[in-house]
Design an enzyme around this catalytic site. Structure first.
Site, short mmCIF file in Angstrom:
data_model
loop_
_atom_site.label_atom_id
_atom_site.label_comp_id
_atom_site.label_asym_id
_atom_site.label_seq_id
_atom_site.Cartn_x
_atom_site.Cartn_y
_atom_site.Cartn_z
CG ASN A 9 -61.19 -1.94 -2.25
OD1 ASN A 9 -61.06 -1.90 -1.15
ND2 ASN A 9 -62.31 -1.58 -3.07
CD GLU A 36 -58.34 -0.01 0.26
OE1 GLU A 36 -59.28 0.39 0.97
OE2 GLU A 36 -58.17 0.80 -0.80
CG ASP A 152 -54.62 4.88 -4.18
OD1 ASP A 152 -54.77 6.02 -4.29
OD2 ASP A 152 -55.60 4.25 -3.43
CG ASN A 154 -56.48 7.91 -2.06
OD1 ASN A 154 -57.50 7.63 -2.54
ND2 ASN A 154 -56.01 7.05 -1.18
CG HIS A 250 -57.46 1.58 -7.37
ND1 HIS A 250 -56.84 2.73 -7.31
CD2 HIS A 250 -58.31 1.66 -5.90
CE1 HIS A 250 -57.22 3.57 -6.01
NE2 HIS A 250 -58.21 2.92 -5.55
#
Length: 275
Positions: A9, A36, A152, A154, A250
């Site tokens: 992130n 990300e 990830d 999601n 995360h």
């Protein structure tokens, strides 16, 4: 072989929170799959890019401060940037590394939580990614390589994979269509959810909302995975979700495999003087 997958992130934010220091303390490890990044190639933290002995590749998104994937490994590898999909390769969502006997993928599946437009983009990604996975498994098998897909996704697969499953059945990440895609993916590819083969316990999450006290109360979702072909999945020996430090919303997913990572690339042959 220790493989770590982490949605940072924002790689610069994660680095400020001590990511490289943690990786140094954790050493030895063999592969780190990142998602990300939210950073261009010129903006990546030098402390991470230059970690001692690591070989690296990164695929940022064309849009500044958005998406992006990366991979660091203890052995040299042949990289593949994207999976030949113009829409999602531009978003920096797929990076592949080929080693001797093994292919590792870092993937970042779009989130649909911001609205219907991005949910439809998520469905487009899933529709295009599954045929690629089938092809990649066949190609890897022909080349004598196992496959591990990290990232990830999601999507929380089952009720055990999120705290409040009853109230989230109409929310992106736990929609019936998304969960059915995972069912189909497992059925059609034979890939194994490696974490779940080692740890069947409830309340094992990898993402927590920054709202409220989700982290403190462990109100989370398991959105991060390592999917593997059956032969290498069977060599998995230990797994953990690292929660002693927070680098992002995360947590790092760590799995140890009984496999020796080695390079697909051969060193250049030595030339005699004068050639």
């Amino acid at each position: 072989m220790r493989i770590i997958s982490l949605n940072v992130n924002g790689i610069r934010s994660a680095e400020r929170k001590g990511l490289s220091d943690w990786l140094t303390r954790l050493s030895p490890w063999d592969v780190l799959c990142l998602q990300e990044l939210k950073a261009g190639l010129n903006d990546l933290p030098t402390t991470l890019v230059s970690l001692d002995g690591m070989h690296t590749a990164f695929l940022p998104a064309q849009k500044k401060g958005y998406s992006g994937v990366g991979l660091l490994a203890s052995a040299p590898f042949a990289p593949r940037f994207g999976f030949d999909d113009p829409e999602f390769d531009a978003e920096g969502r797929y990076l592949q590394a080929d080693f001797a006997g093994l292919t590792v993928v870092s993937v970042y599946v779009p989130s649909g939580s911001s609205g219907e437009e991005r949910q439809q983009a998520k469905y487009r990604f899933l529709d295009r990614f599954l045929p690629h996975l089938r092809s990649l498994i066949a190609t890897s098998a022909n080349a004598g390589r196992e496959l591990i897909v990290c990232g990830d996704v999601n999507i929380a697969h089952q009720e055990i994979d999120l705290k409040n499953w009853k109230s989230n059945q109409k929310n992106s990440g736990f929609l019936p269509e998304e969960r059915a895609w995972l069912d189909r993916m497992f059925a059609e590819t034979g890939l194994v959810d490696v974490f779940r083969t080692l740890d069947p316990r409830p309340e094992q999450y990898t993402w927590w909302s920054n709202r409220g006290q989700a982290w403190a109360k462990n109100v989370g979702w398991r959105l991060d995975y390592q999917f593997a072909t059956p032969a290498i999945a069977a060599t998995a020996r230990a797994t953990s979700i690292y929660k002693e430090q927070r680098f992002s919303d995360h947590a790092p997913l760590i799995i140890d495999y009984d496999f020796k990572l080695s390079s697909l690339l051969q060193p250049p042959s030595l030339k005699r003087g004068g050639e």
